[in-house]
Design an enzyme around this catalytic site. Structure first.
Site, PDB file in Angstrom:
ATOM      1  N   ARG A   1     -21.593  86.615 -43.172  1.00  0.00           N
ATOM      2  CA  ARG A   1     -21.645  87.122 -41.590  1.00  0.00           C
ATOM      3  C   ARG A   1     -21.175  85.903 -40.789  1.00  0.00           C
ATOM      4  O   ARG A   1     -20.243  86.824 -39.897  1.00  0.00           O
ATOM      5  CB  ARG A   1     -23.240  86.943 -41.613  1.00  0.00           C
ATOM      6  CG  ARG A   1     -24.073  87.953 -42.262  1.00  0.00           C
ATOM      7  CD  ARG A   1     -25.457  87.816 -42.421  1.00  0.00           C
ATOM      8  NE  ARG A   1     -25.514  86.189 -42.855  1.00  0.00           N
ATOM      9  CZ  ARG A   1     -26.937  85.905 -43.500  1.00  0.00           C
ATOM     10  NH1 ARG A   1     -27.955  86.515 -43.238  1.00  0.00           N
ATOM     11  NH2 ARG A   1     -27.022  84.688 -44.031  1.00  0.00           N
TER      12      ARG A   1
ATOM     13  N   SER B   1     -32.753  88.280 -44.408  1.00  0.00           N
ATOM     14  CA  SER B   1     -34.156  88.634 -44.799  1.00  0.00           C
ATOM     15  C   SER B   1     -35.108  87.678 -44.422  1.00  0.00           C
ATOM     16  O   SER B   1     -36.387  88.195 -44.169  1.00  0.00           O
ATOM     17  CB  SER B   1     -34.164  88.758 -46.341  1.00  0.00           C
ATOM     18  OG  SER B   1     -33.057  89.464 -46.864  1.00  0.00           O
TER      19      SER B   1
ATOM     20  N   LYS C   1     -38.698  79.292 -54.528  1.00  0.00           N
ATOM     21  CA  LYS C   1     -39.589  79.493 -53.452  1.00  0.00           C
ATOM     22  C   LYS C   1     -40.433  80.590 -53.730  1.00  0.00           C
ATOM     23  O   LYS C   1     -40.236  81.520 -54.591  1.00  0.00           O
ATOM     24  CB  LYS C   1     -38.844  79.749 -52.044  1.00  0.00           C
ATOM     25  CG  LYS C   1     -37.549  80.762 -52.228  1.00  0.00           C
ATOM     26  CD  LYS C   1     -36.583  80.851 -51.068  1.00  0.00           C
ATOM     27  CE  LYS C   1     -35.444  81.755 -51.469  1.00  0.00           C
ATOM     28  NZ  LYS C   1     -34.306  81.697 -50.680  1.00  0.00           N
TER      29      LYS C   1
ATOM     30  N   HIS D   1     -27.408  94.166 -46.077  1.00  0.00           N
ATOM     31  CA  HIS D   1     -27.182  94.255 -47.706  1.00  0.00           C
ATOM     32  C   HIS D   1     -26.634  95.767 -47.585  1.00  0.00           C
ATOM     33  O   HIS D   1     -25.551  95.947 -48.255  1.00  0.00           O
ATOM     34  CB  HIS D   1     -28.311  94.193 -48.369  1.00  0.00           C
ATOM     35  CG  HIS D   1     -28.836  92.754 -48.184  1.00  0.00           C
ATOM     36  ND1 HIS D   1     -30.141  92.690 -47.819  1.00  0.00           N
ATOM     37  CD2 HIS D   1     -28.478  91.658 -48.286  1.00  0.00           C
ATOM     38  CE1 HIS D   1     -30.372  91.092 -47.898  1.00  0.00           C
ATOM     39  NE2 HIS D   1     -29.403  90.694 -48.212  1.00  0.00           N
TER      40      HIS D   1
HETATM   41  O1  PNS Z   1     -29.344  85.873 -51.592  1.00  0.00           O
HETATM   42  P1  PNS Z   1     -29.145  84.775 -51.692  1.00  0.00           P
HETATM   43  O2  PNS Z   1     -30.598  83.940 -51.968  1.00  0.00           O
HETATM   44  O3  PNS Z   1     -28.211  83.929 -51.032  1.00  0.00           O
HETATM   45  O4  PNS Z   1     -28.611  84.585 -53.164  1.00  0.00           O
HETATM   46  C1  PNS Z   1     -28.331  83.633 -54.196  1.00  0.00           C
HETATM   47  C2  PNS Z   1     -27.903  83.794 -55.551  1.00  0.00           C
HETATM   48  C3  PNS Z   1     -28.823  85.020 -56.084  1.00  0.00           C
HETATM   49  C4  PNS Z   1     -26.488  84.676 -55.352  1.00  0.00           C
HETATM   50  C5  PNS Z   1     -27.739  82.509 -56.339  1.00  0.00           C
HETATM   51  O5  PNS Z   1     -28.755  81.813 -55.980  1.00  0.00           O
HETATM   52  C6  PNS Z   1     -27.605  82.441 -57.510  1.00  0.00           C
HETATM   53  O6  PNS Z   1     -26.509  83.007 -58.192  1.00  0.00           O
HETATM   54  N1  PNS Z   1     -28.496  82.309 -58.559  1.00  0.00           N
HETATM   55  C7  PNS Z   1     -28.378  82.241 -59.929  1.00  0.00           C
HETATM   56  C8  PNS Z   1     -28.310  80.754 -60.611  1.00  0.00           C
HETATM   57  C9  PNS Z   1     -26.745  80.291 -60.782  1.00  0.00           C
HETATM   58  O7  PNS Z   1     -26.070  81.056 -61.357  1.00  0.00           O
HETATM   59  N2  PNS Z   1     -26.544  79.257 -60.419  1.00  0.00           N
HETATM   60  C10 PNS Z   1     -25.281  78.484 -60.384  1.00  0.00           C
HETATM   61  C11 PNS Z   1     -24.158  79.038 -59.723  1.00  0.00           C
HETATM   62  S1  PNS Z   1     -24.173  78.654 -58.076  1.00  0.00           S
END
Ligand code: PNS
Length: 160
Positions: free
Chosen positions: A92, A130, A43, A19
């Protein structure tokens, strides 16, 4: 010239060197990066949201154009509040692509004026996540070079 703000969203449970590598690369390209730490996860996270925000603030303290904030709800709403024109995500390996494509297209449908830009972290971090970091910490393995030293310390304290 209009200053470009990018939101770099994620769970960051915890922040890894992968990150950080991406944040450093992004901070050289965008005028401002707002790291958005997702608050409402289904989660159960290992670190609560304020612990995750604190670690990110500490490890990015040397980057003047980087801010860290928690967000809940829709990412596109957070991007609007921050007047961001870009969502920054790291890819990645090919296996990340499908999930990232779905999210990027859904986000574009919700907010056509915000572009998702993908960047590649350094290849040394291409296997790093992570989830694996939490697992290695829980099983007592070394996390040297994978997370910043302060994150390793907090992981050890958390799992001991
Ligand atoms: O590090 P991660 O867990 O892969 O991140 C995921 C994240 C936070 C980018 C994603 O879950 C997110 O944007 N959540 C917010 C909810 C949202 O906007 N959902 C609809 C669009 S896909």
């Amino acid at each position: 010239m209009i200053a470009v703000t990018a939101v770099y969203p994620g769970s960051f449970d915890p922040v890894t060197n992968g990150h950080l590598d991406l944040i450093e690369r992004g901070s050289k390209i965008f005028d401002r990066i707002v790291i958005g730490v997702l608050r409402n996860q289904e989660k159960q996270p290992l670190f609560n949201v304020s612990e995750r925000v604190d670690m990110l603030r500490e490890v990015t303290a040397g980057l003047a154009n980087v801010e860290v904030e928690a967000f809940a709800g829709l990412l596109m709403e957070f991007a609007r509040q921050k007047q961001a024109r870009v969502i920054l995500r790291g890819i990645r390996a090919v296996s990340d692509y499908e999930y990232e494509l779905q999210m990027a297209l859904m986000n574009r449908k919700l907010e056509p004026h915000v572009e998702t830009i993908f960047m590649l972290p350094g290849e040394a971090y291409s296997y790093l996540s992570s989830k694996l970091v939490r697992e290695v910490a829980q099983l007592g393995g070394s996390l040297q070079d994978l997370v910043p030293p302060l994150v390793e310390k907090r992981l050890r304290a958390k799992v001991s």
